[in-house]
Structures are given as C-alpha cells and as structure tokens.
Scaffold this active site. Structure first.
Site, mmCIF file in Angstrom:
data_model
loop_
_atom_site.group_PDB
_atom_site.id
_atom_site.type_symbol
_atom_site.label_atom_id
_atom_site.label_comp_id
_atom_site.label_asym_id
_atom_site.label_seq_id
_atom_site.Cartn_x
_atom_site.Cartn_y
_atom_site.Cartn_z
ATOM 1 N N HIS A 1 39.982 1.231 -17.972
ATOM 2 C CA HIS A 1 39.569 0.469 -19.160
ATOM 3 C C HIS A 1 38.102 0.711 -19.502
ATOM 4 O O HIS A 1 37.441 -0.144 -20.070
ATOM 5 C CB HIS A 1 39.793 -1.037 -18.971
ATOM 6 C CG HIS A 1 41.144 -1.387 -18.431
ATOM 7 N ND1 HIS A 1 42.226 -1.657 -19.236
ATOM 8 C CD2 HIS A 1 41.601 -1.459 -17.144
ATOM 9 C CE1 HIS A 1 43.282 -1.917 -18.481
ATOM 10 N NE2 HIS A 1 42.942 -1.785 -17.208
ATOM 11 N N SER B 1 19.209 17.052 -34.448
ATOM 12 C CA SER B 1 19.439 16.325 -35.690
ATOM 13 C C SER B 1 18.441 16.812 -36.724
ATOM 14 O O SER B 1 17.288 17.098 -36.392
ATOM 15 C CB SER B 1 19.255 14.829 -35.438
ATOM 16 O OG SER B 1 18.923 14.170 -36.637
ATOM 17 N N LYS C 1 16.732 13.735 -31.032
ATOM 18 C CA LYS C 1 18.152 13.842 -30.721
ATOM 19 C C LYS C 1 18.547 15.177 -30.096
ATOM 20 O O LYS C 1 18.039 16.224 -30.449
ATOM 21 C CB LYS C 1 19.003 13.642 -31.992
ATOM 22 C CG LYS C 1 18.990 12.253 -32.550
ATOM 23 C CD LYS C 1 19.693 11.223 -31.685
ATOM 24 C CE LYS C 1 21.202 11.412 -31.644
ATOM 25 N NZ LYS C 1 21.837 11.073 -32.917
ATOM 26 N N GLU D 1 31.995 17.335 -28.447
ATOM 27 C CA GLU D 1 32.622 16.598 -29.551
ATOM 28 C C GLU D 1 33.685 17.453 -30.244
ATOM 29 O O GLU D 1 34.708 16.959 -30.684
ATOM 30 C CB GLU D 1 31.573 16.161 -30.570
ATOM 31 C CG GLU D 1 30.704 15.026 -30.053
ATOM 32 C CD GLU D 1 29.557 14.729 -31.001
ATOM 33 O OE1 GLU D 1 29.707 13.843 -31.848
ATOM 34 O OE2 GLU D 1 28.518 15.408 -30.906
#
Ligand code: ARG
Length: 473
Positions: free
Chosen positions: A167, A288, A294, A301
C-alpha cells in the site's frame, strides 16, 4: 503502378488512395517480402512454372533488391532508380507492388511471372509473420540485456537494505537485490510468453493463395523450410485471414510494457526527494525549462508512459479482428501500424532500462535508515512474542499498542526501554532487542523466495545461471 488495373476503366480517386495505400508503412516489410518472393520463385520453379535459367535471373534481381533495401530501408518510399519525383498517382500501392515493379524494371516480363499462383493475401500474411518473428527475437535479446543489468545491480548492491512496501506504506525491510530479483522474475516470464507466441508465429501461410490454396503443385513443406518456418499452415482460409499471432505477440508485449511501467514507477518514487534512495545519471535525466534546480526522471517516466500505446495496439488489433468474416478482408491492413508502433516503442523502453540501471547511484545509508524506520520490525516483535508462547493474534494486538506508544514518543520500537515495552508486551525479555534488530528480521527470512541474505544470494546465482544458459550468441 497498380497490380490490378485490367478490369478497371478509370484510375482510383485520390482520397480513396490516401485511405487504401499502405506503402507509407508497409515499406518496412520490404526485406521480408523479398525473402518470401525468393522462396516463392524457388517453389514455382520446382513446380515447373519457371525454368532454371529464369529462376537464376529472378534470384539475382531479388538479391540486388535485398541489397538495396538493406542499404536504404526507406528506398521504397521514393528516390529509387530515378522514380523519386513521381507523383502520388504513379506511386506503388503497397510494398508488394513496389517489389514487383522493381523486378520488372530489372528483368522485364520475367518479373511478371513471379506472382503465378500467389496472392497478396498469402504473401502479406507471410511477410508479417517473418517480420514479427524477427521483432520477437530482437525483443528477446533486449529483455536479456535488461535482466543482465538487474543481476549486475543486485550484485553491486548485495548488502543494501531498503524498506519493502505494501500500500506504499513501509512494511518490512528487504534487500535491494531481492527487489531486483522480483523484476528479473517478471521479465523472464515475459520472455517465456514471447517464446511461446513465436512458436505459433513461425508457421508458413504461403501456398494458401487468395483463400482456397494455390492451384500449382507447390511443395509447401520445402517452401516453409526455405523461410525458416517450422511448418506450413494447415488451412488456407485461416492462414490468410487470422492475425491472432499479432495479437498474441502484442499481448506479450503489453505485459512487458506493464512490467516496465512498474519498474519505472518504483524508480521514480525511489528517486524523488521524498524517498532519496537513488539518483539517476544525468545522461538519463532532463531539466526543466523554467526551474533551474530540477532534474527529472523522464526516462523512467517514459517506461511508465509508453505502456498506454502498447496496450492500445493490443486493443486495436483485437477490435480489428472481431467479427471479420472469412477469409481476407482489407480491414486486416490495419494490423501493421499498431504492431510496428508497439514494437518500436517497447524496444526503446527495453534499450533504455540498462542505461538507467547501469548508471544508477544507490544511497545505501538513506535506504538503510528508511528500512529501519517506519516500524518495519513490528512483525518481528510479534513473531518474538509468539516464540515466547503468546498466540499470534494477541501478540499482534500487544505490538500494535507498543507501536502506538512509540509513535507518541516519536521513537522506534527498539529505542523503548524494556519496561516500556513490557507495559504492552508483558512476555518481552532482554533478548527482545536482538530479535527486532534490522538484520535479525532479514536473517529470519532464509527460505526459498524470501529476502534472507543467503536465500537472495542463492536466488541471484540461480538467476545468473539462467541468464548464461539463455544468452543469445
Ligand atoms: N496491403 C494489403 C494488406 O496489408 C496487402 C494485401 C492486399 N490484398 C488484397 N486482396 N487487396 O493487407
């Protein structure tokens, strides 16, 4: 040039051609169409349709064509033999038309004999099976490379402990190598599914003709062997019209993509500042355009993100096949783009995995601290109490109360004093602290399939052995 102009008074409408033509994407079958055509030329020569001399000339021209598309895979799209500037109206409808026209350019009327006894229906089914077989072999090699990187990571990080999650809550400590082995298991099953699909892909439809079987005395077994197929297809109607082999392959690919998405997601989480377990190499990260600080895990991804299109390809093919009457229907032309697209993108993902893993930095200290936090030794305390004769359900209750007390003091269980522990777990004695130490929890899981260090080492050796046994040349 169309292959079927004789019956028609006028040429096709431009929009119909835009809808109907497939060269734009089926040019990728060129190599396989040429291989299939070469085998077919031999088969009809054996059946007495071509003389030995004609066969030799055809084989030579097909060989030249094979060389051309090997050097220039996009040659069918234009700029071949001065035909680069041709208008859409004079372009070939599909790769089969292109190959035939190229042959006629090279050997004249002899090129027009090749299609004797053959249909584009058995031809395209054959081409696509050859293409799919090759794609499966390429994915298998890529999967093997991923497994190799997972084994290497496990070996490098053999002592690294991190929290295992259920979980997405810290549950029990596990070895990072155990985590690697979990993905190795998934990828090995993916390989198994591809191997299995390959057996049913590797069947030769050629000789089925348009739908009823060719009228020539073709030795179909020899033809199948010539193309490396295991066997000829058994029913001509089925062979020209089913694409279950594409669907099976895509189903295996969709599962592989789903596994890569899980790997991607674990890596993204573990690489976030909130977890801080790993750091991606700059080479597989991006920045970024706005926020200078970043460093984004785009590679991971996209492992996650590519899954949608692979699953989409599977659903698309299932939908295309559903309700199609026997035998061939033009709907089947819709089989190629989803298959090509899914294979291309799965391949990219599979080839990126080793690049991510081989350069991954693991923050062992952070992992160990996280593994020790979050009361991941609560089960071990309950097991300890069970060993002291407390029924498990009672022990569970007592440990729950101890965790609540520890939480209130913002301290891990092992930092409670024996008296504090005993307030909730009366059977606890001095030896409880050894029993709930991080390493104790691991070493109590020394069974096959568990995360105990010896079990994991054995599992890793076994994974390594399977890897070398299945290594492709
Ligand atoms: N481009 C077609 C396909 O992909 C080739 C087969 C055409 N057959 C036909 N009878 N028109 O399916």
């Amino acid at each position: 040039m169309a292959l079927w102009g004789g019956r028609f008074e006028s040429g096709p409408d431009a929009f119909f051609r835009a809808l109907n033509d497939s060269l734009r994407f089926d040019y990728r079958l060129a190599k396989h169409d040429i291989a299939g055509s070469t085998a077919w030329a031999r088969a009809i020569a054996r059946a007495g349709v071509l003389s030995a001399e004609e066969l030799t000339r055809l084989e030579k021209a097909l060989g030249e064509l094979a060389g051309l598309v090997e050097r220039e895979p996009e040659a069918p799209l234009g700029a071949v033999l001065g035909h680069g500037s041709e208008s859409r109206a004079t372009q070939d409808e599909d790769i089969h038309s292109w190959v035939e026209r190229q042959l006629i350019i090279r050997v004249g009327d002899l090129g027009k004999k090749l299609h004797t006894g053959r249909s584009r229906n058995d031809q395209v089914a054959t081409d696509l099976r050859l293409w799919t077989r090759e794609a499966i072999d390429d994915r298998l090699a890529e999967l093997l490379a991923c497994r190799r990187s997972l084994v290497a990571l496990a070996e490098r990080e053999i002592g690294t402990v991190l929290p295992g999650y259920t979980h997405l809550q810290r549950a029990q400590p596990v070895l990072l190598a155990h985590w690697c082995l979990a993905y190795i298991e998934m990828l090995e099953r993916d390989e198994g599914r591809l191997h299995d699909a390959r057996r049913r892909v590797n069947v030769c439809p050629l000789g089925s003709g348009a739908l009823a079987g060719t009228a020539y005395a073709i030795d179909r077994a020899a033809l199948a062997r010539d193309l490396g197929f295991d066997t000829p297809s058994r029913n001509s109607l089925d062979a020209v019209s089913d694409r279950d082999f594409v669907i099976e392959t895509l189903a295996a690919c969709a599962l592989t993509a789903a596994h890569l998405s899980r790997l991607g997601e674990d890596l993204i989480l573990y690489g976030s500042q909130e977890f801080g377990f790993i750091e991606f190499d700059d080479a597989v990260s991006s920045g970024s355009s706005l926020m200078p600080q970043k460093k984004n895990p785009d590679a991971a991804e996209l492992l996650r993100g590519k899954t949608g299109r692979v699953v989409g390809a599977l659903v698309s093919m299932l939908t295309t096949l559903k309700g199609l009457p026997l035998a061939y229907n033009k709907d089947l032309q819709e089989d190629k783009e989803p298959l090509f697209d899914a294979m291309d993108h799965l391949s990219l993902g599979l080839r990126v995995v080793p690049r991510i893993l081989d350069t991954l930095k693991v923050r062992r200290e952070v992992c160990a601290r996280a593994a020790a936090g979050g009361y991941t030794n609560a089960t071990d305390l309950a097991d300890y109490l069970v060993a002291k004769g407390v029924p498990f359900r009672t022990a569970h209750e007592q440990v729950g109360a101890a965790v609540r007390a520890a939480l209130a003091n913002q301290t891990p269980l092992e930092n409670l004093t024996l008296a504090e522990l005993r307030a909730h777990c009366p059977r606890a004695e001095q030896d409880v602290f050894a029993a709930i130490a991080l390493t104790a929890g691991l070493t109590r899981r020394e069974l096959p399939g568990g995360t105990g260090p010896s079990s994991v080492t054995r599992a890793l050796v076994a994974a390594q052995t399977r890897l070398s046994a299945h290594s492709l040349p």
